[in-house]
Enzyme design. Structure first.
Site, PDB file in Angstrom:
ATOM      1  N   GLU A  43      -0.087 -38.142 -14.054  1.00 53.19           N
ATOM      2  CA  GLU A  43       0.769 -37.346 -14.954  1.00 53.19           C
ATOM      3  C   GLU A  43       0.398 -37.435 -16.345  1.00 53.19           C
ATOM      4  O   GLU A  43      -0.503 -38.282 -16.801  1.00 53.19           O
ATOM      5  CB  GLU A  43       2.244 -38.068 -14.721  1.00 53.19           C
ATOM      6  CG  GLU A  43       3.257 -37.564 -15.569  1.00 53.19           C
ATOM      7  CD  GLU A  43       3.585 -36.059 -15.406  1.00 53.19           C
ATOM      8  OE1 GLU A  43       2.884 -35.256 -15.555  1.00 53.19           O
ATOM      9  OE2 GLU A  43       4.975 -35.806 -15.215  1.00 53.19           O
ATOM     10  N   ASP A  44       0.753 -36.556 -17.350  1.00 53.56           N
ATOM     11  CA  ASP A  44       0.294 -36.500 -18.712  1.00 53.56           C
ATOM     12  C   ASP A  44       0.955 -37.905 -19.515  1.00 53.56           C
ATOM     13  O   ASP A  44       0.384 -38.438 -20.280  1.00 53.56           O
ATOM     14  CB  ASP A  44       0.627 -35.257 -19.410  1.00 53.56           C
ATOM     15  CG  ASP A  44       2.081 -34.322 -19.072  1.00 53.56           C
ATOM     16  OD1 ASP A  44       2.767 -35.144 -18.470  1.00 53.56           O
ATOM     17  OD2 ASP A  44       2.327 -33.360 -19.467  1.00 53.56           O
TER      18      ASP A  44
ATOM     19  N   ASP B 202       7.728 -40.230 -20.226  1.00 49.02           N
ATOM     20  CA  ASP B 202       8.784 -39.882 -21.642  1.00 49.02           C
ATOM     21  C   ASP B 202      10.096 -40.687 -21.105  1.00 49.02           C
ATOM     22  O   ASP B 202      10.311 -41.918 -21.442  1.00 49.02           O
ATOM     23  CB  ASP B 202       8.953 -38.533 -21.966  1.00 49.02           C
ATOM     24  CG  ASP B 202       9.767 -38.321 -23.349  1.00 49.02           C
ATOM     25  OD1 ASP B 202       9.261 -39.020 -24.303  1.00 49.02           O
ATOM     26  OD2 ASP B 202      10.622 -37.349 -23.346  1.00 49.02           O
TER      27      ASP B 202
ATOM     28  N   LYS C  70       5.465 -43.135 -23.733  1.00 49.41           N
ATOM     29  CA  LYS C  70       6.133 -43.487 -24.842  1.00 49.41           C
ATOM     30  C   LYS C  70       7.569 -44.518 -24.284  1.00 49.41           C
ATOM     31  O   LYS C  70       8.643 -43.615 -24.087  1.00 49.41           O
ATOM     32  CB  LYS C  70       7.015 -41.909 -25.151  1.00 49.41           C
ATOM     33  CG  LYS C  70       6.375 -41.049 -26.224  1.00 49.41           C
ATOM     34  CD  LYS C  70       7.006 -40.008 -26.618  1.00 49.41           C
ATOM     35  CE  LYS C  70       6.191 -38.743 -27.029  1.00 49.41           C
ATOM     36  NZ  LYS C  70       7.134 -37.444 -27.002  1.00 49.41           N
TER      37      LYS C  70
ATOM     38  N   PHE D 235       6.852 -35.797 -30.858  1.00 50.02           N
ATOM     39  CA  PHE D 235       6.351 -34.812 -30.226  1.00 50.02           C
ATOM     40  C   PHE D 235       4.683 -34.345 -30.107  1.00 50.02           C
ATOM     41  O   PHE D 235       4.248 -33.961 -31.103  1.00 50.02           O
ATOM     42  CB  PHE D 235       7.174 -33.443 -30.074  1.00 50.02           C
ATOM     43  CG  PHE D 235       7.152 -32.617 -29.209  1.00 50.02           C
ATOM     44  CD1 PHE D 235       7.936 -32.805 -27.837  1.00 50.02           C
ATOM     45  CD2 PHE D 235       6.590 -31.578 -28.912  1.00 50.02           C
ATOM     46  CE1 PHE D 235       7.761 -32.206 -26.627  1.00 50.02           C
ATOM     47  CE2 PHE D 235       6.411 -30.752 -27.710  1.00 50.02           C
ATOM     48  CZ  PHE D 235       7.008 -31.129 -26.621  1.00 50.02           C
TER      49      PHE D 235
ATOM     50  N   ASP E 151       2.189 -29.517 -23.742  1.00 46.46           N
ATOM     51  CA  ASP E 151       2.859 -28.016 -24.515  1.00 46.46           C
ATOM     52  C   ASP E 151       3.831 -28.263 -25.302  1.00 46.46           C
ATOM     53  O   ASP E 151       4.388 -29.232 -25.257  1.00 46.46           O
ATOM     54  CB  ASP E 151       2.842 -27.109 -23.322  1.00 46.46           C
ATOM     55  CG  ASP E 151       4.069 -27.516 -22.547  1.00 46.46           C
ATOM     56  OD1 ASP E 151       4.438 -28.593 -21.944  1.00 46.46           O
ATOM     57  OD2 ASP E 151       5.142 -26.508 -22.655  1.00 46.46           O
TER      58      ASP E 151
ATOM     59  N   ARG F 216      -1.744 -26.256 -24.890  1.00 51.15           N
ATOM     60  CA  ARG F 216      -2.345 -26.976 -23.754  1.00 51.15           C
ATOM     61  C   ARG F 216      -3.916 -27.177 -24.018  1.00 51.15           C
ATOM     62  O   ARG F 216      -4.268 -28.079 -23.496  1.00 51.15           O
ATOM     63  CB  ARG F 216      -1.807 -26.255 -22.402  1.00 51.15           C
ATOM     64  CG  ARG F 216      -0.353 -26.529 -22.144  1.00 51.15           C
ATOM     65  CD  ARG F 216      -0.121 -26.348 -20.601  1.00 51.15           C
ATOM     66  NE  ARG F 216       1.175 -25.911 -20.130  1.00 51.15           N
ATOM     67  CZ  ARG F 216       1.926 -26.912 -19.869  1.00 51.15           C
ATOM     68  NH1 ARG F 216       1.843 -28.137 -20.025  1.00 51.15           N
ATOM     69  NH2 ARG F 216       3.138 -26.434 -19.499  1.00 51.15           N
TER      70      ARG F 216
HETATM   71  P1  IMP Z   1      10.146 -37.480 -18.499  1.00 50.07           P
HETATM   72  O1  IMP Z   1      10.773 -37.064 -17.411  1.00 50.07           O
HETATM   73  O2  IMP Z   1      11.118 -37.467 -19.643  1.00 50.07           O
HETATM   74  O3  IMP Z   1       9.570 -38.873 -18.335  1.00 50.07           O
HETATM   75  O4  IMP Z   1       9.309 -36.156 -18.836  1.00 50.07           O
HETATM   76  C1  IMP Z   1       7.787 -35.871 -18.642  1.00 50.07           C
HETATM   77  C2  IMP Z   1       7.567 -34.755 -19.007  1.00 50.07           C
HETATM   78  O5  IMP Z   1       7.990 -34.555 -20.322  1.00 50.07           O
HETATM   79  C3  IMP Z   1       5.894 -34.742 -19.110  1.00 50.07           C
HETATM   80  O6  IMP Z   1       5.376 -34.381 -18.000  1.00 50.07           O
HETATM   81  C4  IMP Z   1       5.934 -33.700 -20.199  1.00 50.07           C
HETATM   82  O7  IMP Z   1       5.566 -32.488 -19.494  1.00 50.07           O
HETATM   83  C5  IMP Z   1       7.061 -33.759 -21.068  1.00 50.07           C
HETATM   84  N1  IMP Z   1       6.903 -34.259 -22.375  1.00 50.07           N
HETATM   85  C6  IMP Z   1       7.285 -35.322 -22.758  1.00 50.07           C
HETATM   86  N2  IMP Z   1       6.988 -35.912 -23.924  1.00 50.07           N
HETATM   87  C7  IMP Z   1       6.287 -34.842 -24.294  1.00 50.07           C
HETATM   88  C8  IMP Z   1       5.462 -34.605 -25.560  1.00 50.07           C
HETATM   89  O8  IMP Z   1       5.593 -35.625 -26.565  1.00 50.07           O
HETATM   90  N3  IMP Z   1       4.882 -33.349 -25.717  1.00 50.07           N
HETATM   91  C9  IMP Z   1       4.889 -32.574 -24.622  1.00 50.07           C
HETATM   92  N4  IMP Z   1       5.538 -32.646 -23.391  1.00 50.07           N
HETATM   93  C10 IMP Z   1       6.114 -33.978 -23.321  1.00 50.07           C
HETATM   94 MG    MG Z   2       5.749 -29.941 -20.004  1.00 49.64          MG
END
Ligand code: IMP
Ligand code: MG
Length: 180
Positions: free
Chosen positions: A99-100, A103, A131, A152, A159, A165
């Site tokens: 995963e990238d 969050d 994060k 962010f 993205d 991206r």
């Molecule tokens: P989560 O489900 O809130 O953990 O979100 C994960 C997804 O949110 C990641 O796969 C990203 O696509 C997106 N995301 C979270 N933080 C960022 C950011 O700072 N920039 C861009 N995309 C983010």
């Molecule tokens: Mg995304």
């Protein structure tokens, strides 16, 4: 020019590549002699995935999944939807979700529960960024590239509304871009 929308570079291309080499060395140690199914979570993890797998001297299989938890904004809706699943069985396989960024943790905790039901031999999470200050559900990455503060970020797969991206560095977007 895309870099006009960028406030600063947080992690530059050289630092990213150096860290990926370290992560690959750790994975090689942990999975030596095993085969691994690596699942790239589209679209954000695509750039990281391609660089990481090419550093790995392991028997690696590629899979791609697409999930959505974000609208066009900068915060998670909390609701995770599988847009594209894999059709390879995972039973008795070593599985790594790539995963990238972690969050809120919503996406990965959902995915983990989903894939756990397919009885893999092992299931781990490998994320380039984490994060932790934004976490809403308890979730830990097994392999994490960089822990970052709550800003962010875009670039290197990440993205904002599907843009940026392809930037080579991980960058902080100018707040006026997403506040307008
Ligand atoms: P989560 O489900 O809130 O953990 O979100 C994960 C997804 O949110 C990641 O796969 C990203 O696509 C997106 N995301 C979270 N933080 C960022 C950011 O700072 N920039 C861009 N995309 C983010
Ligand atoms: Mg995304």
């Amino acid at each position: 020019m895309m870099y006009e929308d960028i406030e600063s570079v947080l992690i530059d291309r050289n630092a990213i590549q150096a860290r990926i080499k370290e992560m690959a060395a750790q994975l090689e140690k942990d999975y030596r002699g095993e085969s691994v199914v690596m699942i790239c979570i589209l679209r954000g993890a695509s750039v990281f995935f391609c660089d990481l797998v090419r550093e790995l001297d392991l028997d690696v299989r590629f899979e791609f999944m697409s999930v959505s938890s974000y609208g066009a904004g900068t915060t998670s809706s909390g609701e995770v939807r599988i847009v594209k699943d894999i059709n390879t069985p995972l039973a008795d396989r070593n599985v790594i979700i790539v995963e990238d960024i972690i969050d809120s943790g919503n996406t990965l905790s959902y995915l983990k529960r989903l894939l756990e039901q397919r009885n893999p031999k092992s299931l781990k999470i490998c994320a380039l960024l984490d994060k932790p200050s934004r976490r809403k559900v308890e979730l830990k990455g097994d392999y994490v590239g960089f822990t970052v503060e709550d800003k962010f970020l875009v670039g290197y797969g990440l993205d904002y509304a599907e843009k940026y991206r392809n930037l080579k560095d991980i960058c902080v977007l100018k707040p006026e871009i997403y506040q307008k």
